[in-house]
Design a protein around this motif. Structure first.
Motif, short mmCIF file in Angstrom:
data_model
loop_
_atom_site.label_atom_id
_atom_site.label_comp_id
_atom_site.label_asym_id
_atom_site.label_seq_id
_atom_site.Cartn_x
_atom_site.Cartn_y
_atom_site.Cartn_z
N TYR A 65 -5.22 -4.70 12.88
CA TYR A 65 -4.74 -3.80 11.49
C TYR A 65 -5.39 -4.51 10.30
O TYR A 65 -5.83 -3.60 9.72
N ASN A 66 -5.59 -5.89 10.75
CA ASN A 66 -5.77 -6.99 8.99
C ASN A 66 -7.92 -6.14 9.18
O ASN A 66 -8.11 -6.19 8.31
N LEU A 96 -2.61 6.53 5.82
CA LEU A 96 -1.19 6.18 5.89
C LEU A 96 -0.29 5.62 6.92
O LEU A 96 0.84 4.76 6.72
N MET A 97 0.18 6.75 7.65
CA MET A 97 0.86 7.19 8.29
C MET A 97 -0.03 6.24 9.68
O MET A 97 1.60 5.71 10.16
N LEU A 98 -0.76 5.86 9.57
CA LEU A 98 -1.18 4.88 11.07
C LEU A 98 -0.61 3.46 10.59
O LEU A 98 -0.20 2.71 11.44
N SER A 99 -0.62 3.33 9.08
CA SER A 99 -0.24 1.73 8.09
C SER A 99 1.45 1.80 8.65
O SER A 99 1.61 1.02 9.17
N VAL A 144 0.35 -0.98 0.22
CA VAL A 144 -0.07 -0.64 0.19
C VAL A 144 1.38 1.07 -0.24
O VAL A 144 0.47 2.38 -1.41
N LEU A 145 2.20 1.41 1.15
CA LEU A 145 2.76 2.65 0.94
C LEU A 145 3.51 2.51 -0.71
O LEU A 145 3.34 3.34 -1.03
N ILE A 155 1.62 10.56 2.41
CA ILE A 155 1.98 9.97 3.60
C ILE A 155 1.25 10.96 5.06
O ILE A 155 2.56 11.70 4.73
N GLY A 156 0.98 11.04 5.72
CA GLY A 156 1.21 12.09 6.72
C GLY A 156 2.14 11.83 7.53
O GLY A 156 2.91 10.79 7.67
#
Length: 597
Positions: free
Chosen positions: A550-551, A572-575, A488-489, A499-500
RNA sequence: GGUCCGGUAGCUCAGCUGGAUAGAGCAACAGCCUUCUAAGCUGUGGGUCCCAGGUUCGAAUCCUGGUCGGAUCACCA
């Protein structure tokens, strides 16, 4: 978690204001709110009833109302029986998250000059047999433990004591002389440790035959075992070795060399290493000096036959032999010698021995003896005792050929990983190098996680079929989630999606996000707990929880398709932070994570 | 026999500094792939937390006794 501590202080203040009485903080019990209720943290009010002199519900209600109106941390609350469920304000979570994000090293403590030095001994193989499943558990636990202690701010020295001398080595050597002269790892194409192990088995076979023969001639079993020509020859060989006979020592060096080459390959495949290796052939005489010194000082005593003993009855234990009648060392004496040598080499503050629980008694005695002989570290030594690995059919028995070989098992796991990946079409469009690397990471990840997720103290059952299962609470499931986040990233990067770098307090975040942040924040406490309890399984189970959470998050939101750019950047930042924490957690276990799989 | 460790769903394991209706995974069954990797997600069924006492407002968790299983008590390592 810091939040819990500060909340504790806030609640203490609230209670003092409400009831005019100070409370000790251990009465303020805060735990995570159960999933079926609304809230993040829960105060158990039962211990506070003596102070409030009200019913549980009333007490919880009063404290809840106070917190809601007088503090910014608590947004809402609800009361169920004696449980006060607190909903923490989103701004608190975002602040917490920003601080975690800013600290790449969150959860880890870096050692300084003043940090204690911990020496950790693990593996400790005999040089007459290849490594098996039991060694795998030992090596994985020892290596992971070293990383956990390192992450807790200790200086670490990983060490291995190789049992390279004794009658068992001579058995292999003798068998080679008799039935294998000229055969080498090169000539046979066999790994050195396996080759030497084969000769050990061969010795045993012929030895058993001789015993049977003697019994048939009318000897008792005991006498047959003692007088079989082969065992006498092996004992003679040991005497020659101890006397320094050039030919024997040379053969010993050659064959041990083969074994070390084999062990090195196994350790490398397993991904473990050592900072310093000790050999019993170097230390076994040293212990004797310590014991003889102790004899002069009256710490131990000598019997008529010349043997030396320690009387441990004052400690509730038996008497323990330290030197045989002929003056030679036993196991305990060697461990004393090794300890002395190590402490001569390093300023060790703490010594950790990773050794199976069948030796609990040995280490209890060793601790007492080292202490009596005047080594300060003796009292504080840690025997990291772990349970045995059993198979579904029961214990591994070399006699019945049910011993699971370490090299075979690792190869099998890697193979299965490759086949499974292939079936799922995961390996399409990848180079041979990538395929090999991913198969290795996933196969070993499955094996390592399967073993490390279990409480070390317990005996465990190793089911080869289940360990190769890649679904559920397994290493590959965690690795898979990590790879997906990386993907994803990557895609965000390719399409120029930002991305934050700082989560804005104006965001309207949901419970899913809060739950993830709460879990991320727990990492620090989990690492500490794992260090205190010497338990990799604490880390393993935490990482699994995080990944599972997370899933669900991943399936609830299409992160890249989110239209609100600020929310997309935040997710995104969290991921990214979940991936970072997963990677750190897996690093503590000694498990690699792949960026694609 | 003495000492130590363990007993939680059919299976493998979490939970154990006492807190709510004991949780996951596997296996079984039912759903979800034109949407960022379905090695995934959602749901259903499944329990005498070995037994008996005790402490407590409250016990899988602490204490005592019992029971079953393992380890150990070597001039083996």
């Amino acid at each position: 978690m810091n939040l819990e501590k500060s909340l504790q202080a806030i609640i203490a203040k609230a209670i003092e204001t409400l009831y005019g009485q100070a409370v000790s903080t251990d009465l303020i019990q805060i735990s995570k709110t159960k999933k079926e209720f609304e809230g993040h943290l829960t105060l158990v009010v039962f211990p506070l009833l003596k102070i409030s002199r009200q019913s549980p519900e009333q007490t919880a209600q009063s404290i809840g109302e106070y917190l809601q109106t007088h503090t910014s941390e608590v947004a809402r609350f609800n009361v169920i029986k004696g449980f006060l469920n607190l909903v923490i304000a989103p701004s608190v979570w975002l602040t917490e998250f920003n601080s975690i994000h800013a600290n790449e090293n969150f959860g880890f403590t870096t050692a300084t000059e003043q940090s204690p030095l911990v020496m950790i001994e693990y593996s400790s193989p005999n040089t007459n047999k290849p490594l098996h499943l039991g060694h795998i558990r030992n090596n994985l636990l020892g290596f992971s433990l070293s990383r956990i202690l390192q992450a807790n701010g200790n200086k670490i020295v990983k060490t291995n004591i190789v049992n390279d001398r004794g009658i068992h080595i001579c058995k292999s050597m003798l068998a080679w002389q008799k039935w294998g002269e000229g055969i080498t790892p090169q000539s046979s194409g066999k790994k050195g440790d396996h080759l030497v192990g084969d000769f050990y088995v061969l010795f045993d076979k012929h030895y058993k035959a001789e015993i049977a023969e003697l019994i048939a001639k009318g000897e008792t079993e005991d006498s047959a075992k003692k007088n079989a020509p082969l065992i006498l020859e092996a004992q003679e060989m040991l005497r020659k070795w101890e006397a320094g006979d050039a030919e024997t020592v040379s053969l010993w060096q050659t064959m041990n060399g083969w074994v070390y080459d084999g062990f090195d390959a196994t350790y490398k495949a397993m991904g473990v290493d050592f900072d310093k290796i000790y050999y019993e052939s170097d230390t076994y005489l040293l212990g004797k000096e310590v014991v003889l010194d102790g004899l002069q000082k009256g710490i131990v005593y000598q019997r008529e036959d010349g043997s030396v003993w320690a009387d441990l009855t004052a400690n509730g234990l038996d008497e323990k032999l330290l030197l045989r009648g002929d003056g030679t060392s036993v196991y305990m004496t060697q461990d004393i010698g090794t300890a002395k040598l190590r402490f001569d080499h390093y300023p060790i503050d703490k010594m950790v021995y990773v050794v199976g629980n069948e030796q609990n008694y040995h280490f209890q005695v060793l601790s007492i003896l080292l202490d009596r002989f005047g080594f300060e570290f003796g009292k504080g030594l840690v025997h990291f005792s772990y349970g045995m690995v059993e198979l579904p059919e029961g214990k591994m028995k070399s006699r019945e050929g049910t011993v699971v070989d370490a090299d075979d098992l690792m190869a099998e796991m890697i193979n299965t990983a490759r086949e499974t990946s292939n079936e799922l079409g995961k390996l399409d469009n990848l180079s041979a190098d990538e395929i090999a690397s991913i198969s290795r990471i996933v196969g070993l990840g499955a094996l390592k996680y399967f073993i490390l997720k279990v409480d070390p103290r317990k005996n465990m059952t190793f089911n080869p079929k289940e360990s190769i299962d890649f679904n559920g609470n397994t290493g590959p499931f965690i690795q898979y989630t990590y790879a997906r986040i990386c993907s994803v990233l990557r895609k965000a990067n390719e399409s120029g999606i930002a991305i934050g770098s700082q989560a804005s307090v104006a965001l309207g975040i949901s419970g899913k996000e809060e739950a993830l942040i709460q879990l991320l924040a727990e990492f620090e406490a989990v690492v500490k707990q794992a260090g205190n309890e010497y338990s990799p399984s604490v880390i393993a189970n935490y990482v699994y929880d995080l990944v599972k959470e997370y899933n669900q998050f991943y399936h609830d939101f299409s992160i890249l398709k989110e239209e609100d750019s600020e929310m997309r950047a935040f997710r995104l930042m969290l991921s990214q932070n979940v991936a970072r924490t997963v990677k750190k957690g897996m690093w503590l276990l000694g498990i690699d994570v792949p960026e694609r799989m």
